[in-house]
Design an enzyme around this catalytic site. Structure first.
Site, PDB file in Angstrom:
ATOM      1  N   ASP A  14       0.893  -1.333  -0.053  1.00 26.54           N
ATOM      2  CA  ASP A  14      -0.064   0.146  -0.114  1.00 26.54           C
ATOM      3  C   ASP A  14       0.873   1.288  -0.064  1.00 26.54           C
ATOM      4  OD1 ASP A  14      -2.412  -1.695   0.169  1.00 26.54           O
ATOM      5  OD2 ASP A  14      -2.614  -1.438   2.070  1.00 26.54           O
ATOM      6  N   ARG A  94      -0.166   3.877  17.304  1.00 26.53           N
ATOM      7  CA  ARG A  94      -0.621   4.883  16.390  1.00 26.53           C
ATOM      8  C   ARG A  94      -0.402   6.175  16.860  1.00 26.53           C
ATOM      9  NH1 ARG A  94       0.431   1.358  12.758  1.00 26.53           N
ATOM     10  NH2 ARG A  94      -1.143  -0.109  12.232  1.00 26.53           N
ATOM     11  N   ASP A 123      -7.223   2.480  12.610  1.00 24.80           N
ATOM     12  CA  ASP A 123      -5.996   3.195  12.539  1.00 24.80           C
ATOM     13  C   ASP A 123      -6.165   4.533  11.924  1.00 24.80           C
ATOM     14  OD1 ASP A 123      -4.564   1.269  13.803  1.00 24.80           O
ATOM     15  OD2 ASP A 123      -4.215   0.223  12.404  1.00 24.80           O
ATOM     16  N   SER A 174      -3.939  -9.853   6.721  1.00 20.33           N
ATOM     17  CA  SER A 174      -3.358  -8.335   7.127  1.00 20.33           C
ATOM     18  C   SER A 174      -2.710  -8.651   8.353  1.00 20.33           C
ATOM     19  CB  SER A 174      -4.339  -7.382   6.996  1.00 20.33           C
ATOM     20  OG  SER A 174      -3.925  -6.262   7.796  1.00 20.33           O
TER      21      SER A 174
HETATM   22  N1  ARG Z   1      -8.393  -4.387  15.663  1.00 19.87           N
HETATM   23  C1  ARG Z   1      -7.050  -3.969  15.698  1.00 19.87           C
HETATM   24  C2  ARG Z   1      -7.219  -2.255  16.242  1.00 19.87           C
HETATM   25  O1  ARG Z   1      -8.058  -1.549  15.522  1.00 19.87           O
HETATM   26  C3  ARG Z   1      -5.851  -4.089  14.973  1.00 19.87           C
HETATM   27  C4  ARG Z   1      -5.910  -3.358  13.726  1.00 19.87           C
HETATM   28  C5  ARG Z   1      -4.633  -3.772  12.686  1.00 19.87           C
HETATM   29  N2  ARG Z   1      -4.922  -5.112  12.228  1.00 19.87           N
HETATM   30  C6  ARG Z   1      -4.331  -5.717  11.178  1.00 19.87           C
HETATM   31  N3  ARG Z   1      -4.549  -7.048  11.094  1.00 19.87           N
HETATM   32  N4  ARG Z   1      -3.759  -5.250  10.197  1.00 19.87           N
HETATM   33  O2  ARG Z   1      -6.297  -1.913  16.748  1.00 19.87           O
END
Ligand code: ARG
Length: 398
Positions: A14, A94, A123, A174
């Site tokens: 990405d 983040r 995110d 992912s």
């Molecule tokens: N659901 C989790 C969050 O919002 C993880 C998000 C990222 N997950 C991923 N498999 N890329 O903090």
């Protein structure tokens, strides 16, 4: 002259195609920032890929120590879990990334920041709100939110534009990974009924047998883990060591459906052996040294803290106050916790502290008992008065 843009670069598909796309769609000069939070990616390779794809500059920032000190440990002290389960590994990373990006933008005189989040996740909220809370003048661009491409189309775009990418069409999951945990989505996990395949696990790959077990001891100082089996250790070493010990027993897996901030439910798998063990140990040590009222009130703070983290509200007045409360509560959270680690299971088997407020002479049922039973009757008499009076007035609450 082109405007400057700071891109949160991961080295993945990405953000790699995003470099090209950003330059095509905006008149910008891209600086790629790679932030090392303990993910396993080859950052040197990613660094070269950023430059090859058209970034004018690239930087690798090692933020592991800051991540532990200012994000992981505060979350541990807050026993933070979203919806009582998720240890928030992705979520706490983040705000730190947002902060590093803003610092970079200010230093490099950049007017824009770009990130690779999609329109469906949490995110994007955490990045956008974090960046805007730190510097509202910076324009945020999220190519994946504007540019609707499937993974296959992205790969095609990359091939057409001679972009060197690092994906196989097979990797259907992912994954987000840092020192505190590993988050896994997509593939067959999108059906909440389907069982996760063993192949998705990396930190908790089982190498032990069903009968194997071992005892470990974790030492804490003011709520922070400082030693493992009596040996003082740096924080990253302690987390990594614990991950490998507990992971080999298959400990630390969470399979859940969670409520995303943007309103949809998602099924996610988490792997965090060290975090699970540290959170349980920390909680158990608190139970020994904190008085009842503080402990119970702290539960409320912990839930709010966790929700704020999940919702991307890190750089906010409430978060600052919650953080102070949590920090203040840790003054006496010093001591040790012993655990038994077994096949796919662990339990705390002992806890001790020089600040323990467990009083043996009051708790014991043996001959050393110093508890004076005569006080109990009077105490209970007064404690129960309101309900006795209600009953006498004919208002029994059956
Ligand atoms: N659901 C989790 C969050 O919002 C993880 C998000 C990222 N997950 C991923 N498999 N890329 O903090």
């Amino acid at each position: 002259m082109s405007e400057k843009l700071i891109l949160a670069y991961s080295g993945g598909l990405d953000t790699t195609v995003a470099i090209k796309w950003l330059k095509e769609n905006y008149d910008v000069d891209v600086t790629a920032v790679l932030i090392d939070l303990g993910q396993p990616d080859n950052l040197q390779d990613a660094y070269m890929r950023a430059l090859d794809t058209g970034a004018s500059k690239a930087f690798i920032i090692d933020a592991k120590d800051q991540f532990i000190k200012d994000y992981i440990f505060p979350s541990l002290k807050a026993n933070a879990r979203y919806e009582k389960k998720y240890i928030l590994a992705t979520a706490i990373a983040r705000p730190l990334i947002a902060k590093i990006l803003v610092d970079f933008a200010e230093k490099e005189n950049a007017s824009m920041i770009a990130h690779g989040c999609t329109a469906k996740g949490n995110d994007q909220v955490r990045f956008d709100v974090g960046i805007r809370s730190l510097n509202p003048d910076i324009k945020i661009i999220a190519p994946m939110r504007i540019w609707k491409l499937s993974r296959e189309e992205e790969i095609e775009y990359a091939l057409k534009n001679n972009i060197r990418i690092n994906v196989t069409k097979k990797s259907i999951y992912s994954i987000d990974e840092n020192l505190w945990g590993r988050s896994i989505e997509c593939g067959n996990l999108e059906d909440p009924w389907s069982e996760p395949l063993e192949e998705i696990y990396k930190w908790s790959k089982i190498t032990k047998n069903e009968k194997d077990e071992e005892d470990i001891e974790i030492g804490f100082e003011k709520g922070e883990p400082v030693s493992l089996n009596g040996e003082m250790m740096s924080s990253p070493d302690l987390i990594l060591k614990l991950n490998s010990i507990a992971g080999s027993y298959g400990i630390g897996r969470t399979d859940m459906v969670e409520n995303r901030l943007i309103g949809i439910k998602s099924r996610e798998i988490y792997e965090a052996p060290a975090a699970e063990i540290l959170l349980e140990s920390h909680r158990q040590l608190e139970s020994l040294v904190l008085d009842r009222e503080l402990l119970h009130y702290k539960y409320l703070i912990e839930d709010k803290f966790s929700e704020m983290v999940y919702y991307g509200l890190w750089f906010t007045p409430l978060m600052k106050c919650l953080m102070k409360f949590v920090e203040e509560s840790q003054e006496y959270v010093t001591g040790a916790v012993r655990l038994k680690i077994q096949y796919k299971n662990f339990s705390v088997t002992g806890r001790k502290s020089e600040y323990s407020i467990y009083d043996y002479s009051l708790a014991t049922y043996d001959k050393n008992d110093l508890f004076d039973p005569k006080f109990s009757e009077s105490f209970i008499k007064i404690w129960g008065y309101p309900y006795e009076i209600l009953a006498k007035k004919g208002r029994k609450n059956e």
